[in-house]
Design a protein around this motif. Structure first.
Motif, short mmCIF file in Angstrom:
data_model
loop_
_atom_site.label_atom_id
_atom_site.label_comp_id
_atom_site.label_asym_id
_atom_site.label_seq_id
_atom_site.Cartn_x
_atom_site.Cartn_y
_atom_site.Cartn_z
N GLU A 54 1.23 -5.94 4.16
CA GLU A 54 0.82 -4.60 3.73
C GLU A 54 0.88 -3.58 4.86
OE1 GLU A 54 -3.82 -4.21 3.48
OE2 GLU A 54 -3.31 -6.30 3.10
N PRO A 93 0.97 -11.29 -0.08
CA PRO A 93 2.37 -10.91 0.15
C PRO A 93 2.98 -11.51 1.40
CG PRO A 93 0.93 -9.18 0.95
CD PRO A 93 0.03 -10.23 0.35
N ARG A 371 -5.10 -12.65 -3.16
CA ARG A 371 -4.90 -11.25 -3.53
C ARG A 371 -6.16 -10.42 -3.30
NH1 ARG A 371 -1.88 -13.38 -7.84
NH2 ARG A 371 -3.65 -13.17 -9.27
N HIS A 374 -6.44 -9.21 0.27
CA HIS A 374 -5.33 -8.41 0.78
C HIS A 374 -5.22 -7.12 -0.02
CE1 HIS A 374 -4.45 -12.28 2.57
NE2 HIS A 374 -3.46 -11.76 3.27
N GLY A 375 -4.52 -6.15 0.55
CA GLY A 375 -4.34 -4.88 -0.13
C GLY A 375 -2.87 -4.57 -0.34
N ASP A 376 -2.62 -3.39 -0.89
CA ASP A 376 -1.25 -2.92 -1.11
C ASP A 376 -0.73 -2.23 0.16
OD1 ASP A 376 -1.29 -3.76 -3.81
OD2 ASP A 376 -2.37 -1.92 -4.38
#
Length: 378
Positions: A54, A93, A371, A374-376
């Motif tokens: 991210e 990710p 998820r 974690h972030g975008d």
């Protein structure tokens, strides 16, 4: 008569990821930024040295040539309970490994290039707010600034001086962090996290064919081992067969491990005495989530946006502080809650084994937990 010290738009106490990233952003926008760092770059820090994907775009925007560094991409996670029982799952990710020794020094170069003034080997002794300005006393002299951000990590002399609430709560469950750089033959795309009684240990690849081996343990483990790290590793960590095998296969590159004590995961405030806290000073996610570095970077972007509105007279100081707290909590509150829940399972031999057994048949649950920590991209 001595001339009064110049007034900076922003003073930052602490030159880690959050502080340096903030200095770069606001210096590029034409603001006068002063940053204090008690060490001299480059230097090592106790850190897991894994950054989730991210943050990739943000770091590239700051000016880091990450593609040229040929960093290991990490796509899988292995987690073992204290008895060695384990699960493996795709890490989405994903992320990449890089040492703080390399990363922080490169960010410091970018900050200076952007126009920030960085005072190394400088300790901040006091920060006092008076009539819309801050007076800052440091080992390099007296300074003034319109705004101040605290980016001094997990715990500092200023936290104690200001009697921040987490300082007393950290004594109830005192953690110690220990880090090595090692040579190892493990796959570079994996990050491993292994439980032991009272803590957990992670290993993942960084630059130059090195690996970061870092673990968190309750201070009482060290006390029970006569304050000997090697004795603690032998008696406690290596009860996990995975850790026994790991330690037998690595070649340690440090003469002595890096250590940090009095680590707290208690809730922290993001603003006190008109000072904005960023990075670990604002709130620390448990290392098992592997996301502290990305949180520090994203927190700096949130702070930069709020401060710029204040500088442009788009909002009052009180409105800026409220906006920063709101945006910080919106970005990170869920991650921190998830981390605290997981912390109850990790480091406990029975609960970590139970968690591994419950999750193993349901890989989608593992991915869902990942998820939530974690972030975008930002």
């Amino acid at each position: 008569m001595n001339n009064p010290p110049p007034i900076y738009d922003l003073a930052i106490a602490g030159g880690g990821l959050a502080g340096l990233s903030l200095a770069i952003q606001l210096s590029k926008r034409g603001y006068q930024v002063l940053l204090f760092e008690k060490e001299i770059y480059p230097f090592h820090k106790v850190c897991g040295e894994y950054i989730s994907m991210e943050s990739l775009h943000f770091l590239t925007e700051l000016g880091l040539p990450l593609n040229e560094w040929d960093l290991p991409l990490i796509r899988e996670v292995i987690i073992s309970a204290a008895n060695g029982k384990s699960i493996r799952e795709t890490l989405e990710p994903g992320g990449f490994g890089v040492s703080r020794y390399k990363l922080d020094a490169a960010l410091a170069v970018l900050a200076r290039k952007a126009g920030a003034v960085i005072l190394e080997n400088t300790r901040v002794n006091s920060i006092e707010y008076q009539k819309e300005f801050f007076n800052i006393s440091s080992s390099s002299g007296l300074f003034r600034a319109r705004t101040v951000c605290g980016s001094f990590g997990k715990r500092s002399n200023l936290d104690v001086k200001w009697k921040r609430s987490f300082v007393n709560s950290s004594r109830k469950k005192n953690y110690v962090g220990i880090k090595y750089h090692v040579r190892a033959g493990f796959p570079g795309h994996e990050i491993s996290l292994h439980n032991f009684s009272g803590g957990y240990c992670g290993i993942s690849k960084i630059e130059d064919d090195r690996y970061c081996l870092c673990y968190l343990t309750l201070a009482k483990n060290l006390k029970k081992s006569g304050q000997s790290i090697s004795e603690m590793e032998e008696r406690i960590l290596k009860k996990n067969p995975r850790l026994r095998e790991l330690f037998s296969q690595v070649y340690v590159l440090y003469d002595q491990p890096l250590t940090i004590s009095q680590i707290s995961f208690a809730k922290k405030t993001q603003v006190e005495n008109h000072i904005l806290f960023i990075g670990d000073a604002a709130g620390m996610i448990t290392p098992l989530c592997g996301n502290g570095m990305s949180m520090a970077l994203r927190g700096s972007k949130i702070a930069a946006s709020c401060l710029e509105k204040f500088f442009g007279k788009g909002c009052s100081r009180e409105e800026m502080e409220a906006a920063y707290q709101h945006e910080w909590n919106r970005a990170f509150a869920r991650r921190l809650r998830t981390g605290r829940i997981l912390q109850h399972f990790f480091g406990n031999p029975f609960l970590s084994s139970l968690l591994i057994s419950l999750l193993k048949p349901f890989p989608f649950l593992i991915r869902a937990i990942i998820r939530r920590t974690h972030g975008d991209p930002f």
